[in-house]
Design a protein around this motif. Structure first.
Motif, short mmCIF file in Angstrom:
data_model
loop_
_atom_site.label_atom_id
_atom_site.label_comp_id
_atom_site.label_asym_id
_atom_site.label_seq_id
_atom_site.Cartn_x
_atom_site.Cartn_y
_atom_site.Cartn_z
N VAL A 330 0.91 -1.28 0.04
CA VAL A 330 -0.24 -0.13 0.27
C VAL A 330 0.94 1.07 -0.36
O VAL A 330 1.88 1.42 0.62
CB VAL A 330 -0.62 -0.13 0.71
CG1 VAL A 330 -1.52 1.69 1.35
CG2 VAL A 330 -1.35 -1.50 1.27
N HIS A 331 0.89 2.19 -0.78
CA HIS A 331 1.63 3.56 -1.33
C HIS A 331 0.54 4.52 -0.55
O HIS A 331 -0.83 4.47 -0.65
CB HIS A 331 1.18 3.86 -2.53
CG HIS A 331 2.67 2.85 -3.16
ND1 HIS A 331 3.68 2.90 -3.63
CD2 HIS A 331 2.40 1.70 -3.78
CE1 HIS A 331 4.38 1.93 -3.76
NE2 HIS A 331 3.35 1.10 -4.50
N LYS A 332 1.41 4.81 0.68
CA LYS A 332 1.01 6.36 1.24
C LYS A 332 1.79 7.74 1.40
O LYS A 332 2.70 7.63 0.99
CB LYS A 332 0.82 5.63 2.48
CG LYS A 332 -0.74 5.27 2.80
CD LYS A 332 -0.92 4.53 4.42
CE LYS A 332 -2.05 3.19 4.42
NZ LYS A 332 -2.18 3.30 6.74
N GLN A 333 0.69 9.01 0.83
CA GLN A 333 1.36 9.85 1.47
C GLN A 333 1.50 10.38 2.91
O GLN A 333 0.38 10.82 3.16
CB GLN A 333 0.82 10.58 0.30
CG GLN A 333 1.67 12.35 0.25
CD GLN A 333 1.24 12.91 -0.45
OE1 GLN A 333 0.15 13.73 -0.08
NE2 GLN A 333 1.70 13.21 -2.06
N ILE A 334 2.86 10.64 3.04
CA ILE A 334 2.69 11.34 4.98
C ILE A 334 3.89 12.29 4.88
O ILE A 334 4.51 12.76 3.80
CB ILE A 334 3.03 10.81 5.53
CG1 ILE A 334 4.81 10.01 5.69
CG2 ILE A 334 2.63 9.16 5.72
CD1 ILE A 334 5.46 9.46 6.63
N VAL A 335 3.16 12.92 5.45
CA VAL A 335 3.36 14.86 5.86
C VAL A 335 4.43 15.31 6.96
O VAL A 335 3.87 14.64 8.62
CB VAL A 335 2.51 15.70 5.71
CG1 VAL A 335 3.19 17.12 6.26
CG2 VAL A 335 1.63 15.55 4.51
N GLU A 336 5.18 14.76 6.82
CA GLU A 336 6.32 14.83 8.09
C GLU A 336 7.20 16.08 8.29
O GLU A 336 7.10 17.39 7.53
CB GLU A 336 7.78 14.49 8.24
CG GLU A 336 7.18 13.21 8.49
CD GLU A 336 7.90 11.23 7.99
OE1 GLU A 336 7.92 10.50 8.47
OE2 GLU A 336 9.24 11.16 7.13
N LYS A 337 7.41 16.31 8.98
CA LYS A 337 8.41 18.12 9.40
C LYS A 337 9.82 18.12 9.05
O LYS A 337 10.15 16.76 9.45
CB LYS A 337 8.50 18.46 11.32
CG LYS A 337 7.19 18.96 11.74
CD LYS A 337 7.14 19.22 13.64
CE LYS A 337 5.87 19.55 13.90
NZ LYS A 337 6.15 20.05 15.79
N GLN A 352 6.29 21.68 6.22
CA GLN A 352 5.95 20.11 5.76
C GLN A 352 6.19 19.67 4.63
O GLN A 352 5.70 20.21 3.40
CB GLN A 352 4.70 20.54 5.79
CG GLN A 352 4.07 21.65 7.85
CD GLN A 352 3.94 20.67 8.54
OE1 GLN A 352 4.00 19.14 8.74
NE2 GLN A 352 4.32 20.74 10.15
N CYS A 353 6.95 18.96 4.61
CA CYS A 353 6.87 17.53 3.90
C CYS A 353 6.19 16.90 3.76
O CYS A 353 6.21 15.57 4.66
CB CYS A 353 9.06 17.62 3.39
SG CYS A 353 9.87 19.21 4.19
N PRO A 354 6.26 16.61 2.47
CA PRO A 354 5.34 15.05 1.74
C PRO A 354 6.03 14.28 1.48
O PRO A 354 7.12 14.57 0.65
CB PRO A 354 4.11 15.64 0.80
CG PRO A 354 5.34 16.93 0.26
CD PRO A 354 5.92 17.54 1.54
N SER A 355 5.91 13.30 1.94
CA SER A 355 7.22 12.15 0.68
C SER A 355 6.19 11.09 0.98
O SER A 355 4.98 10.44 1.84
CB SER A 355 8.30 11.44 2.06
OG SER A 355 7.23 10.84 3.25
N ASN A 356 6.07 10.08 0.35
CA ASN A 356 5.44 8.58 -0.28
C ASN A 356 6.11 7.32 0.67
O ASN A 356 7.54 7.09 0.46
CB ASN A 356 5.63 8.85 -1.95
CG ASN A 356 4.60 9.85 -2.60
OD1 ASN A 356 3.45 9.69 -1.89
ND2 ASN A 356 5.41 9.73 -3.87
N VAL A 357 5.72 6.59 1.33
CA VAL A 357 6.08 5.14 1.56
C VAL A 357 5.28 4.13 1.36
O VAL A 357 4.20 4.02 0.78
CB VAL A 357 5.62 5.83 3.52
CG1 VAL A 357 7.01 6.75 4.08
CG2 VAL A 357 4.57 6.29 3.75
N LYS A 358 5.88 2.92 1.92
CA LYS A 358 5.05 1.75 1.28
C LYS A 358 4.59 1.61 2.77
O LYS A 358 5.84 1.20 3.54
CB LYS A 358 5.95 0.66 0.52
CG LYS A 358 6.45 0.95 -0.82
CD LYS A 358 7.30 -0.07 -0.98
CE LYS A 358 7.56 0.82 -2.50
NZ LYS A 358 8.69 -0.98 -3.46
#
Length: 363
Positions: A330-337, A352-358
């Motif tokens: 499952v590919h999700k986009q998360i937002v981290e500091k 606030q930086c978005p990134s794609n995680v598995k």
């Protein structure tokens, strides 16, 4: 005709009421207090009679020690949280049943090693919560620990301070928690008597692990922190450490067989001759159910939809967690500091930086 119908209706109503109350009492548990809001003042005593999770003796103790119930509730909450933490990576993750007065659901009906852990960790939670309430002056019935100076503490150091009152906490927890088992009148079936004894032993194991976690703690006095003088007292370990010890006890839990000793007494004998039962051993009577597949009869939720670690060979690995069924990505986009920087004075500002995680989820 009407009169007979009315009598029949009243009889049925009373029968239904008795059935509901009795079934609730048998299937409920005192640690359901963790899910409820406690009342304050005189109404808190009235609440003791309304808690379906309390047995008859527990309701009486609740009325006598109404001011203790907040700490029983806190202890139950901490026990449940610790159970969830310790089993977060296992097939059975200490899942709770929503709006269920048993908290953990039907799975507690099985005398498994997981059930043994839940009884032990809840009992330990009450000991810690009450002992610390005593120390902090929140209960008038107890106070600082009166434990004598243990071996290994220098006689030149002051033994005093205010330690956690484990003696009082142990006594209260034993009286209150075990009351539920004492009020249970199992049938003549040895299986029911054995389960009652199993619960009592695991309650005791949890209390003892908590009490025996106490260690001397010292505070230094002296010029410029020279520590020429020390004042020491006994302090309970953090609950995470107690939880770790109980999880270790779970890993080495002993499967036992109940044997009659006289008319009313039962003895537990380890199924394996090499096992030795100690006061802090967790004991269980039945093998654990298959936690892989959802089962309404046992209350098992299964591992479908659980997240797993594709790089792990442990219980959280996708092979074990998914029980060989495989997993999906499952590919999700998360937002981290990110790009955090200090701004005078005196704040930290971050982007606030978005990134794609598995994520890997069991099929």
């Amino acid at each position: 005709m009407f009169s007979n119908s009315r009598v029949s209706f009243q009889f049925v109503t009373i029968l239904i009421y008795i059935t509901v109350v009795c079934v609730s009492q048998v299937n409920s548990h005192w640690w359901s207090l963790a899910t409820k809001t406690l009342l304050v003042g005189s109404s808190s005593v009235e609440q003791c009679d309304n808690e379906l999770g309390f047995s008859h003796s527990q309701r009486q103790l609740c009325r006598t020690y109404a001011n203790h119930m907040k700490y029983v509730k806190d202890g139950a909450e901490n026990g449940i949280k610790e159970c969830k933490y310790q089993f977060r990576l296992n097939r059975w993750n200490c899942s709770t049943a929503v709006n269920d007065i048993t908290v953990f659901g039907k799975v507690l009906k099985i005398g498994s090693k997981e059930t043994a852990f839940t009884y032990a960790v809840a009992a330990a939670g009450v000991v810690v919560s009450v002992a610390q309430a005593c120390k902090n002056g929140l209960l008038q019935e107890c106070g600082c620990s009166r434990a004598p100076r243990p071996q290994g503490i220098s006689s030149s150091w002051n033994w005093g301070g205010c330690g956690d009152d484990t003696d009082y906490a142990y006594g209260f927890a034993k009286e209150f928690i075990d009351a539920r088992e004492r009020d249970t009148n199992p049938s003549n079936k040895s299986k029911h008597k054995a389960r009652k004894e199993m619960n009592l032993r695991n309650n005791e194991a949890g209390r003892l692990v908590a009490v025996r976690s106490s260690e001397p703690t010292c505070k230094c006095h002296g010029v410029s922190g020279s520590c020429n003088v020390r004042t020491c007292w006994m302090k309970l370990s953090g609950f995470r450490e107690i939880g770790n010890k109980l999880k270790s006890k779970y890993n080495s839990a002993i499967e036992v067989v109940a044997k009659k000793r006289g008319r009313r007494q039962l003895d537990f004998t380890p199924r394996k001759r090499s096992d030795v039962i100690t006061p802090t051993s967790l004991v269980y009577l039945e093998s654990s159910p298959d936690y892989c597949v959802k089962n309404r009869r046992t209350g098992v939720k299964g591992t479908k939809g659980r997240e797993c670690n594709v790089d792990s060979n442990g219980p959280d690995g996708c092979g074990l967690m998914c029980c060989g069924r495989g997993y999906r990505v499952v590919h999700k986009q998360i937002v981290e500091k990110c790009n955090c920087r200090f701004q005078w004075c005196c704040t930290v500002i971050c982007d606030q930086c978005p990134s794609n995680v598995k994520r890997y989820v069991c099929k």
